[in-house]
Design an enzyme around this catalytic site. Structure first.
Site: not given
Ligand code: CAA
Length: 398
Positions: A205, A312, A246, A237, A83, A280, A33, A115, A156
């Site tokens: 993560s 990370s 979130k 970020h 990175e 990203n 979806d 990042c 992503t």
């Protein structure tokens, strides 16, 4: 030298890859979806570099307009964070330094911490400028996010480079000297030297990011930072834009602030427009959030902005800055929107072919066709050396 000397971002410019894959294409390919992408992770499309683009060409293309506007006279340091390193020893910034024709009296270094790298560069740059306010520093974050095909991270992916000129009496954002820091050895996302794609434990993560937000905020409060309510907007970020929601919900809870969904949307308003379309961009992502906020908001003159950088592995830093009155004259809104708009759409099969393409490693001479039409391009590999070219030279030799 006064410790209150304002130091910060004087100019900011980003660029992105030549191609774009719409998430509807990916949804069709995997039979999922499309709302999983659009609503679930908050992504509409992702930038895909052409074969003649890499972190160096994107970095140089982002920095060129900054130098065209301000000159290079005061720049004595180039800090390039990535990175997506192109060499284990040589700093990618040296290729950029040459492409931009910067003077030999320049310090050029590459920084890495996932990042977070560009934030480390920004803070180190601020320190250099405090030490000698006559100097400025070119800070670059440039990355291509790439995961295994078919893995959850694939949706992503993205690519972009951001260039920032850091100097005293900045015209865009004055950095506060207070920072909240958090470090924790965690294997949430990593890329061993022998891999072209990142490995990630997606759910871990997200948890690691949230824990880092909490830790950085706690330290920021202990360092005597501003109360959360003082900030006009929050740049995060954004590995995918839903992550900012979130993170902000978690931050507000940690700070003891009740926040409705509408409050969270208002705090993040305008910060996700570019990342939603680009995907990203690792080190550049936070600064694309800042560009998005500045380019799309009503006047923010004199308003404090919060920034949360996460890398990370992991490191997080929470810091603030004040938008400088008159900043709108410095903005590059039209150029940023054009960089996003002009991307060439591709289907999943073309994207997949680009994804699977790898540079040759046999030490021979391999030319790469001009494709992106950008100001700089990766022209080939010769004897294990990357060969770059500029549009000017192409025109001159055509
Ligand atoms: N309509 C609306 N929403 C839907 C939906 C639909 N049809 N189908 C699913 N969703 C929702 C899910 O409910 C879920 O929402 P919540 O997160 O609120 O629970 C969301 O869409 C994602 O669905 P899944 O959890 O099933 O997705 P997934 O497991 O396939 O992958 C991911 C999600 C783990 C983030 C994955 O994209 C990934 O691994 N990404 C790379 C890692 C990453 O970005 N981590 C972020 C923190 S680390 C970091 O920030 C550093 C960095 O840059 C990498």
């Amino acid at each position: 030298m006064s410790p209150t000397l304002p130091v910060g971002i004087h100019d900011l410019c980003f660029t992105t890859g030549y191609y774009v894959l719409d998430h509807n294409e990916m949804a069709r390919h995997y039979g999922v979806d499309p709302d999983k992408y659009r609503l679930g992770i908050g992504q509409d499309s992702m930038s895909v570099p052409a074969p003649d683009e890499d972190i160096v060409t994107m970095a140089a293309a982002a920095a060129q307009p900054v130098l065209a506007r301000h000159g290079a006279d005061t720049i004595r340091t180039v800090l390039l964070a990535t990175e997506t390193g192109v060499d284990q020893a040589k700093a990618a910034g040296l290729f950029v330094h040459a492409l931009l024709g910067l003077p030999s009296s320049t310090r050029v270094v590459e920084l890495k911490q996932a990042c977070y790298g560009a934030t480390a560069a920004l803070q180190l740059a601020a320190g250099l400028v405090y030490r000698d306010p006559t100097q400025s520093v070119l800070v670059i974050g440039t990355d291509i996010a790439r995961y295994d095909l078919g893995s959850p991270g694939e949706a992503t992916e993205g690519a972009a480079a951001v260039a920032m000129l850091v100097r005293a009496a900045p015209a865009v954002l004055r950095l506060d000297s207070t920072s909240g820091l958090y470090a924790n050895d965690v294997m949430d996302f990593w890329r061993p030297n022998y891999r072209a794609t990142a490995l990630v434990d997606g759910k871990t993560s997200i948890e690691a990011y949230l824990q880092a937000v909490q830790g950085a905020w706690k330290d920021y409060a202990e360092q005597g930072g501003r109360p959360l309510e003082e900030f006009e907007a929050f740049c995060y970020h954004q590995p995918f834009t839903k992550m900012a929601h979130k993170a902000h919900r978690h931050l507000a809870a940690c700070a003891g602030l009740g926040q409705s969904d509408a409050d969270i949307r208002a705090a993040l308003r305008h910060t996700t427009s570019y990342n939603r379309l680009i995907g990203n961009s690792y080190t550049a992502s936070l600064y694309l959030a800042l560009a998005s906020l500045l380019d799309h908001s009503e006047d923010l003159s004199g308003k404090p902005i919060a920034m949360l950088s996460y890398g990370s592995g992991s490191i997080a830093e929470f810091f603030g800055g004040t938008v400088v009155p008159g900043y709108r004259e410095q903005l590059r809104t039209a150029a940023h929107q054009e960089a996003v708009r002009r991307r060439v759409p591709i289907g999943y099969a073309e994207y997949r072919a680009l994804h699977e393409r790898a540079l040759v490693t046999d030490g021979g001479e391999h030319l790469i066709e001009a494709e992106s039409g950008g100001p700089f391009r990766l022209a080939g590999i010769r004897g294990h050396k990357r060969v770059y070219d500029t549009a000017d030279r192409r025109t001159a030799t055509a």
